[in-house]
Design an enzyme around this catalytic site. Sequence first.
Site, PDB file in Angstrom:
ATOM      1  N   GLU A  11      43.799  48.637  52.182  1.00  0.00           N
ATOM      2  CA  GLU A  11      44.058  47.282  52.645  1.00  0.00           C
ATOM      3  C   GLU A  11      45.242  47.189  53.603  1.00  0.00           C
ATOM      4  O   GLU A  11      46.182  47.966  53.560  1.00  0.00           O
ATOM      5  CB  GLU A  11      44.314  46.389  51.433  1.00  0.00           C
ATOM      6  CG  GLU A  11      43.186  46.533  50.418  1.00  0.00           C
ATOM      7  CD  GLU A  11      43.047  45.359  49.502  1.00  0.00           C
ATOM      8  OE1 GLU A  11      42.226  44.494  49.812  1.00  0.00           O
ATOM      9  OE2 GLU A  11      43.753  45.312  48.486  1.00  0.00           O
ATOM     10  N   ARG A  37      38.413  43.640  57.402  1.00  0.00           N
ATOM     11  CA  ARG A  37      39.441  42.595  57.375  1.00  0.00           C
ATOM     12  C   ARG A  37      40.840  43.126  57.691  1.00  0.00           C
ATOM     13  O   ARG A  37      41.037  44.308  57.934  1.00  0.00           O
ATOM     14  CB  ARG A  37      39.443  41.931  56.008  1.00  0.00           C
ATOM     15  CG  ARG A  37      39.783  42.831  54.820  1.00  0.00           C
ATOM     16  CD  ARG A  37      39.879  41.974  53.566  1.00  0.00           C
ATOM     17  NE  ARG A  37      40.227  42.704  52.364  1.00  0.00           N
ATOM     18  CZ  ARG A  37      39.361  43.140  51.459  1.00  0.00           C
ATOM     19  NH1 ARG A  37      38.063  42.939  51.635  1.00  0.00           N
ATOM     20  NH2 ARG A  37      39.774  43.786  50.380  1.00  0.00           N
ATOM     21  N   ASP A  38      41.790  42.200  57.633  1.00  0.00           N
ATOM     22  CA  ASP A  38      43.222  42.497  57.736  1.00  0.00           C
ATOM     23  C   ASP A  38      43.621  43.096  59.082  1.00  0.00           C
ATOM     24  O   ASP A  38      44.230  44.182  59.143  1.00  0.00           O
ATOM     25  CB  ASP A  38      43.679  43.423  56.590  1.00  0.00           C
ATOM     26  CG  ASP A  38      43.415  42.835  55.211  1.00  0.00           C
ATOM     27  OD1 ASP A  38      43.007  41.659  55.125  1.00  0.00           O
ATOM     28  OD2 ASP A  38      43.607  43.557  54.215  1.00  0.00           O
ATOM     29  N   TRP A  93      50.908  35.205  48.750  1.00  0.00           N
ATOM     30  CA  TRP A  93      50.763  36.644  48.526  1.00  0.00           C
ATOM     31  C   TRP A  93      50.855  37.366  49.858  1.00  0.00           C
ATOM     32  O   TRP A  93      51.951  37.327  50.444  1.00  0.00           O
ATOM     33  CB  TRP A  93      49.553  36.965  47.622  1.00  0.00           C
ATOM     34  CG  TRP A  93      48.172  36.609  48.079  1.00  0.00           C
ATOM     35  CD1 TRP A  93      47.217  37.472  48.547  1.00  0.00           C
ATOM     36  CD2 TRP A  93      47.562  35.313  48.074  1.00  0.00           C
ATOM     37  NE1 TRP A  93      46.069  36.782  48.840  1.00  0.00           N
ATOM     38  CE2 TRP A  93      46.240  35.472  48.558  1.00  0.00           C
ATOM     39  CE3 TRP A  93      47.983  34.034  47.741  1.00  0.00           C
ATOM     40  CZ2 TRP A  93      45.352  34.400  48.710  1.00  0.00           C
ATOM     41  CZ3 TRP A  93      47.094  32.977  47.878  1.00  0.00           C
ATOM     42  CH2 TRP A  93      45.812  33.167  48.353  1.00  0.00           C
ATOM     43  N   ASP A  94      49.788  37.949  50.405  1.00  0.00           N
ATOM     44  CA  ASP A  94      49.934  38.740  51.638  1.00  0.00           C
ATOM     45  C   ASP A  94      50.751  37.974  52.690  1.00  0.00           C
ATOM     46  O   ASP A  94      50.355  36.881  53.088  1.00  0.00           O
ATOM     47  CB  ASP A  94      48.564  39.050  52.243  1.00  0.00           C
ATOM     48  CG  ASP A  94      47.716  39.930  51.346  1.00  0.00           C
ATOM     49  OD1 ASP A  94      48.133  40.215  50.219  1.00  0.00           O
ATOM     50  OD2 ASP A  94      46.623  40.329  51.786  1.00  0.00           O
TER      51      ASP A  94
HETATM   52  C1  FRU Z   1      45.327  42.218  49.742  1.00  0.00           C
HETATM   53  C2  FRU Z   1      44.070  41.449  50.081  1.00  0.00           C
HETATM   54  C3  FRU Z   1      43.744  41.591  51.542  1.00  0.00           C
HETATM   55  C4  FRU Z   1      42.975  40.341  51.846  1.00  0.00           C
HETATM   56  C5  FRU Z   1      43.599  39.340  50.902  1.00  0.00           C
HETATM   57  C6  FRU Z   1      42.643  38.343  50.337  1.00  0.00           C
HETATM   58  O1  FRU Z   1      46.164  41.604  48.824  1.00  0.00           O
HETATM   59  O2  FRU Z   1      43.009  41.890  49.277  1.00  0.00           O
HETATM   60  O3  FRU Z   1      43.049  42.761  51.857  1.00  0.00           O
HETATM   61  O4  FRU Z   1      43.104  39.979  53.179  1.00  0.00           O
HETATM   62  O5  FRU Z   1      44.219  40.054  49.873  1.00  0.00           O
HETATM   63  O6  FRU Z   1      43.297  37.417  49.537  1.00  0.00           O
END
Ligand code: FRU
Length: 434
Positions: free
Chosen positions: A301, A214-215, A62-63
């Site tokens: 995010e 985060r992120d 995903w990310d």
């Molecule tokens: C976005 C998110 C991010 C986080 C990750 C966790 O898709 O929620 O903010 O780092 O996924 O899986």
Amino acid sequence: AIIGLSAIFTPIVSSSASAKENLETYNWTREDVSNLTINAQNTAPEIKKDELVEMTSESYIWDSWPLQEKNGHPAVVNGFKIIFALSVPNDVLPGKRHDTAEIHYFFSKDGKSWESGGPVFKDGDALGSRQWAGSSIVHKDGKLQIFYTATGDKNETQLSYDQRVATATADITTTNTSVTFENWSDHEIILEPDGEYYQTNEQTGPEESSYAFRDPYFFQDPKTGEEYLLFEANSAGKLEDRSYNDEYIGSVKFRQNHENPESSKAFNGSIGIAKASNQGLSKFNILPPLLEANYVNDELERPSVIVKGNNYYLFAKTHSEKFATGLHAPEGLYGFTSDSLFGGYQPLNESGLVIANPTDNPYQAYSWMVMPNGTVTSFVNYVNVDGKDIYEIGEQSPDYQMEHFGGMLAPSLKLSLTRNESKIVHEKKQGVFK
Ligand code: FRU
């Protein structure tokens, strides 16, 4: 006269980077969001999962983020493009993936066929019980530096949600056919919420839906050369200690006719920033947030910023249900622009909405990342959901989740940005970051 000129000019030019950093945090208001329209400029084309290819048949991703030069452009190392992505084996329930996420990497010479490099970190090296999103840069001397979210505690027996920003460096070693990371440094926690600008886990009450710190996203300001990390956060303080401010809502005129339900107080998403104070990018000073969305949105995010001409473009992603009560907005990419990094932001397209998932495929993509040339990447989330609320379905319907989850790169999009307007120009292939 010529000598006199410089004497006149020197004392007047007083704008230093640090003076600018004191500028006010921008409030994304309920009024801004109420200006939102969904139209051809901001609606993404429908994703047809069957026509897409997975980078790996064993895991979901995903990310995702490419290895970047310090100026934000995707890096090429000895002919290789490199992508980092959160990953779990594809027998994990999609809704549970965040509980065991790991950062994996992929490399490619042509940007079309990708080879899986497996987990980025050696077993047991990474901090946290799991790792969430971040960003990766290559230094001038060829070293990789990765910034990531260390979530939970390393040896916890029960899942916990503390989030901190961590970093580590490594050498990038390539052969004709492979990319590996070697000579890892120790992993270090470099940022934690301070409780004054950014909410701590302890300040987050049960009536609040989420807590975030985060992120991390690396950004070097081309105007000043200063280096920063942006991150997702929440406005500091316990719910009962956070005060109301008219400026969170909008203009006097708007407030006269707008109902702001009490429950929207729990929504306190923010975009945080910290400034590097050493060359090794292991020491950062936490600064006031660039943006707050009090009474507006709870989860901004993977924030990032690019510069085009004289303008900074600040982006974040969010879900429909993260908007406060009374606001209606799609799952999408939202953006803001200013001629300085600190302060003076305006929402793009009046509301902030830049990319919306199509109304009849409302969860098709997520975690958009805007590259400096306007290419936007994302991943395929849930497709063909027949008007169902995927978050309500949650863990109750494992088969449904499995069937509808993408877990792969989505086709990239090309975005044009002109002053305070954006437009989706066309679709590009999966895996295109440039
Ligand atoms: C976005 C998110 C991010 C986080 C990750 C966790 O898709 O929620 O903010 O780092 O996924 O899986």
